[in-house]
Scaffold this motif. Structure first.
Motif, PDB file in Angstrom:
ATOM      1  N   LEU B 102       0.883  -1.173  -0.047  1.00 20.15           N
ATOM      2  CA  LEU B 102       0.126  -0.174   0.150  1.00 20.15           C
ATOM      3  C   LEU B 102       0.899   1.297   0.062  1.00 20.15           C
ATOM      4  N   ARG B 103       1.917   1.313   0.802  1.00 23.90           N
ATOM      5  CA  ARG B 103       2.822   2.366   0.792  1.00 23.90           C
ATOM      6  C   ARG B 103       3.441   2.528  -0.586  1.00 23.90           C
ATOM      7  N   ALA B 104       3.964   1.432  -1.141  1.00 26.45           N
ATOM      8  CA  ALA B 104       4.528   1.680  -2.446  1.00 26.45           C
ATOM      9  C   ALA B 104       3.479   2.391  -3.619  1.00 26.45           C
ATOM     10  N   ILE B 105       2.199   1.749  -3.482  1.00 23.61           N
ATOM     11  CA  ILE B 105       1.287   2.258  -4.644  1.00 23.61           C
ATOM     12  C   ILE B 105       1.113   3.704  -4.147  1.00 23.61           C
ATOM     13  N   ASN B 106       0.667   3.987  -2.838  1.00 24.75           N
ATOM     14  CA  ASN B 106       0.366   5.563  -2.653  1.00 24.75           C
ATOM     15  C   ASN B 106       1.373   6.522  -2.714  1.00 24.75           C
ATOM     16  N   GLY B 107       2.824   5.951  -2.681  1.00 27.89           N
ATOM     17  CA  GLY B 107       3.990   6.859  -2.697  1.00 27.89           C
ATOM     18  C   GLY B 107       4.275   6.502  -4.091  1.00 27.89           C
ATOM     19  N   SER B 108       3.849   6.219  -5.037  1.00 21.76           N
ATOM     20  CA  SER B 108       4.289   6.267  -6.540  1.00 21.76           C
ATOM     21  C   SER B 108       3.544   7.475  -7.048  1.00 21.76           C
ATOM     22  N   LEU B 109       3.987   7.735  -8.311  1.00 19.86           N
ATOM     23  CA  LEU B 109       3.304   8.733  -9.189  1.00 19.86           C
ATOM     24  C   LEU B 109       1.940   8.370  -9.495  1.00 19.86           C
ATOM     25  N   ARG B 110       1.568   6.937  -9.518  1.00 19.83           N
ATOM     26  CA  ARG B 110       0.020   6.581  -9.892  1.00 19.83           C
ATOM     27  C   ARG B 110      -0.711   7.073  -8.526  1.00 19.83           C
ATOM     28  N   GLY B 111      -0.010   7.195  -7.385  1.00 16.93           N
ATOM     29  CA  GLY B 111      -0.415   7.378  -5.990  1.00 16.93           C
ATOM     30  C   GLY B 111      -1.291   8.941  -6.268  1.00 16.93           C
ATOM     31  N   LEU B 112      -0.870   9.688  -7.036  1.00 13.56           N
ATOM     32  CA  LEU B 112      -1.510  10.957  -7.278  1.00 13.56           C
ATOM     33  C   LEU B 112      -3.072  11.040  -7.927  1.00 13.56           C
ATOM     34  N   PHE B 113      -3.133   9.904  -8.712  1.00 19.02           N
ATOM     35  CA  PHE B 113      -4.647   9.698  -9.124  1.00 19.02           C
ATOM     36  C   PHE B 113      -5.267   8.686  -8.468  1.00 19.02           C
ATOM     37  N   TYR B 114      -4.639   7.615  -7.982  1.00 19.03           N
ATOM     38  CA  TYR B 114      -5.279   6.426  -7.367  1.00 19.03           C
ATOM     39  C   TYR B 114      -5.005   6.185  -5.781  1.00 19.03           C
ATOM     40  N   LYS B 115      -5.699   5.597  -5.117  1.00 15.12           N
ATOM     41  CA  LYS B 115      -5.516   5.276  -3.595  1.00 15.12           C
ATOM     42  C   LYS B 115      -5.708   4.048  -3.353  1.00 15.12           C
ATOM     43  N   ALA B 116      -4.600   3.513  -2.816  1.00 15.80           N
ATOM     44  CA  ALA B 116      -4.782   2.080  -2.530  1.00 15.80           C
ATOM     45  C   ALA B 116      -5.206   1.895  -0.843  1.00 15.80           C
ATOM     46  N   GLU B 117      -6.098   1.149  -0.352  1.00 12.39           N
ATOM     47  CA  GLU B 117      -6.884   1.015   0.893  1.00 12.39           C
ATOM     48  C   GLU B 117      -6.949  -0.459   1.260  1.00 12.39           C
ATOM     49  N   TYR B 118      -6.842  -0.682   2.530  1.00 13.71           N
ATOM     50  CA  TYR B 118      -7.139  -1.894   2.853  1.00 13.71           C
ATOM     51  C   TYR B 118      -8.564  -2.183   2.569  1.00 13.71           C
ATOM     52  N   ALA B 119      -8.818  -3.632   2.260  1.00  9.13           N
ATOM     53  CA  ALA B 119     -10.263  -3.798   2.221  1.00  9.13           C
ATOM     54  C   ALA B 119     -10.855  -3.732   3.557  1.00  9.13           C
ATOM     55  N   THR B 120     -11.996  -3.475   3.402  1.00  5.15           N
ATOM     56  CA  THR B 120     -12.902  -3.401   4.878  1.00  5.15           C
ATOM     57  C   THR B 120     -14.449  -4.203   4.560  1.00  5.15           C
ATOM     58  N   ASN B 121     -14.762  -4.540   5.710  1.00  3.57           N
ATOM     59  CA  ASN B 121     -16.244  -5.003   5.671  1.00  3.57           C
ATOM     60  C   ASN B 121     -17.377  -3.929   5.485  1.00  3.57           C
TER      61      ASN B 121
END
Lengths: 97, 392
Positions: B102-121
């Protein structure tokens, strides 16, 4: 794994690492209690539940024959609830420690 | 190596004392910066892991505090010392592996447009009841879910273990071909060999996962697996970094970068960045302990650069961890030239600054304690209200 499936596997004593992981990840007291009421509940699960939030779970840990001595000692000395500390102490005496 | 040092020494001889002092200021700042940012990042990351585990296993109670986690690990190692994999599965498989992706996705350039989150119920709680996935990636602007991810964090190269992991992924009752399989490169390679149709995301490798698991275990063992940011912890990291960067070692890379900067071959920003990266990679406090490091001064090569090996370095690094006696060590170093004195002064000043922070840290600890008590009171009130509502 869904709760019902986990419960069924506990009742059928299908103990393995996957079931233990699913019991823990269920994060449900009723599943923990069901598992600990089973005499063959593995020590691996006990090692992850002896600090459980629910006092009933910790009380069952004290009564369980698979609970390691070191955990009983820890509970008898440090559990926040007096009854549970005493229960662990009694179990230690029962085991001749 | 010797040639490299001699070459650097020749270049350094061309600098006058003023330039030398500038070099020290520059490189020590860069090294401190690299160390501090890396270590505070590591500190924050570990907190994220502890928080995630505490949420997933909240009823088991063993991650509610650093002390409980330490007791949990102690008992596990005491009773089942051979079951390290089970510990790794808990802390890396369910914790570190997911946090890092999650840190890698959110910390990448892609993270400017997309946000990774933990799946929740449905209640917003992270559980394993979310069908077959660990995380989702959302469009930040529309909220649309564009990816669902299953994260695997293997630390074994055993091909059978990798195949089993993939089989479990495929046999999951909630499997579908659009779920992204994330895992170390060895797992993704095995998945491709098995002609898995799912999209994949390769992250790290089995060795980095094992390394992460071992470090997390060490953090728990040391009673530092905190799930909340403590001011004392953060300040401690910064303090250590300042000492290390300022007083301990100046690497070959730092000198090369500085000289390149002086010669106009590198911009100041690039030189600074390169040095910071070098220190953040752990070049100073990691593997290089066994080898050579350059410590300023005294004069083995020309202008007073000392090469200190083995135990001396370790002693100095220990300073940063509060074990050593830095004053004694600096007294032992022949501090006759301006360079030495300047550096020693810098180290002492940094340490004094850290000392000055301590009363403040204590105040912050008190505030933290108050917050914990308030939180407890609030919880009790909630419980009372809940009970009253049930009675109605």
């Amino acid at each position: 794994m869904k709760s019902n499936e986990i419960k069924q596997k506990i009742l059928l004593e299908k103990w393995n690492n996957e079931l233990i992981e699913n019991i823990l990840l269920s994060n449900k007291d009723d599943i923990f209690i069901l598992a600990l009421k089973n005499q063959n509940c593995p020590v691996d699960l006990i090692l992850d539940l002896w600090q459980a939030i629910n006092p009933k779970v910790r009380y069952l840990i004290c009564s369980h024959c698979n609970t390691p001595k070191s955990i009983l000692i820890e509970i008898s000395e440090n559990d926040p609830i007096k009854d549970i500390r005493e229960k662990a102490g009694k179990e230690l005496i029962k085991r001749g420690i | 190596m010797e040639e490299e040092y001699n070459d650097i020494a020749k270049k350094l001889k061309k600098l006058n004392s003023k330039e030398f002092n500038q070099f020290i200021d520059f490189s020590s700042s860069a090294l401190s910066y690299g160390y501090i940012t890396n270590n505070t990042q590591q500190y924050i990351r570990n907190i994220e892991v502890a928080k995630l585990l505490n949420e997933k296993y909240s009823r088991s109670g063993f991650y509610t505090s650093a002390k409980n986690a330490q007791k949990w690990l102690y008992q596990r190692l005491e009773v089942k010392p051979d079951k390290i994999d089970l510990i790794f599965n808990r802390i890396q498989g369910e914790g570190g592996g997911e946090v890092d992706v999650l840190r890698a996705i959110n910390g990448s350039l892609r993270g400017l447009f997309y946000k990774a989150e933990y799946a929740t119920n449905d209640s917003g709680i992270i559980t394993n009841n979310v069908p077959g996935i660990d995380a989702i990636v959302k469009n930040r602007f529309t909220g649309e879910i564009i990816e669902r991810i299953q994260i695997k964090s293997n630390w074994s190269t055993d091909p059978n273990v990798l195949k089993q992991t993939i089989s479990r992924f495929l046999k999951n009752e909630n499997y579908d071909k659009n779920i992204v399989l994330s895992g170390p490169k060895e797992l993704i390679k095995a998945a491709k060999e098995m002609n898995i149709q799912n999209p994949t995301y390769s992250f790290g490798n089995v060795n980095t996962n094992r390394d992460s698991a071992e470090k997390l275990m060490k953090t728990i063992n040391n009673g530092k697996f905190e799930s909340t940011i403590s001011f004392s912890g953060a300040a401690e990291k910064v303090g250590k970094g300042a000492l290390i960067g300022a007083a301990v070692t100046i690497s070959v890379s730092a000198i090369s970068n500085y000289i390149a900067y002086k010669n106009g071959q590198l911009s100041m920003n690039d030189a600074f960045k390169n040095m910071a990266i070098d220190s953040s990679k752990g070049a100073i406090i990691g593997g290089s302990l066994a080898g050579l490091s350059l410590v300023f001064p005294p004069g083995i090569i020309g202008l007073g650069i000392g090469i200190v090996v083995g135990s001396s370095i370790r002693q100095i690094v220990d300073i940063a961890y509060g074990k050593g006696e830095y004053k004694k060590i600096f007294d032992e170093i022949n501090t006759t030239n301006n360079l030495s004195l300047g550096l020693t002064h810098f180290a002492l000043t940094t340490n004094n600054a850290l000392e000055m922070q301590k009363p403040f840290i204590n105040e912050m600890i008190k505030e933290e304690q108050k917050a914990i008590i308030l939180n407890e009171i609030s919880k009790k009130t909630d419980k009372m209200l809940e009970d009253k509502i049930k009675e109605i």
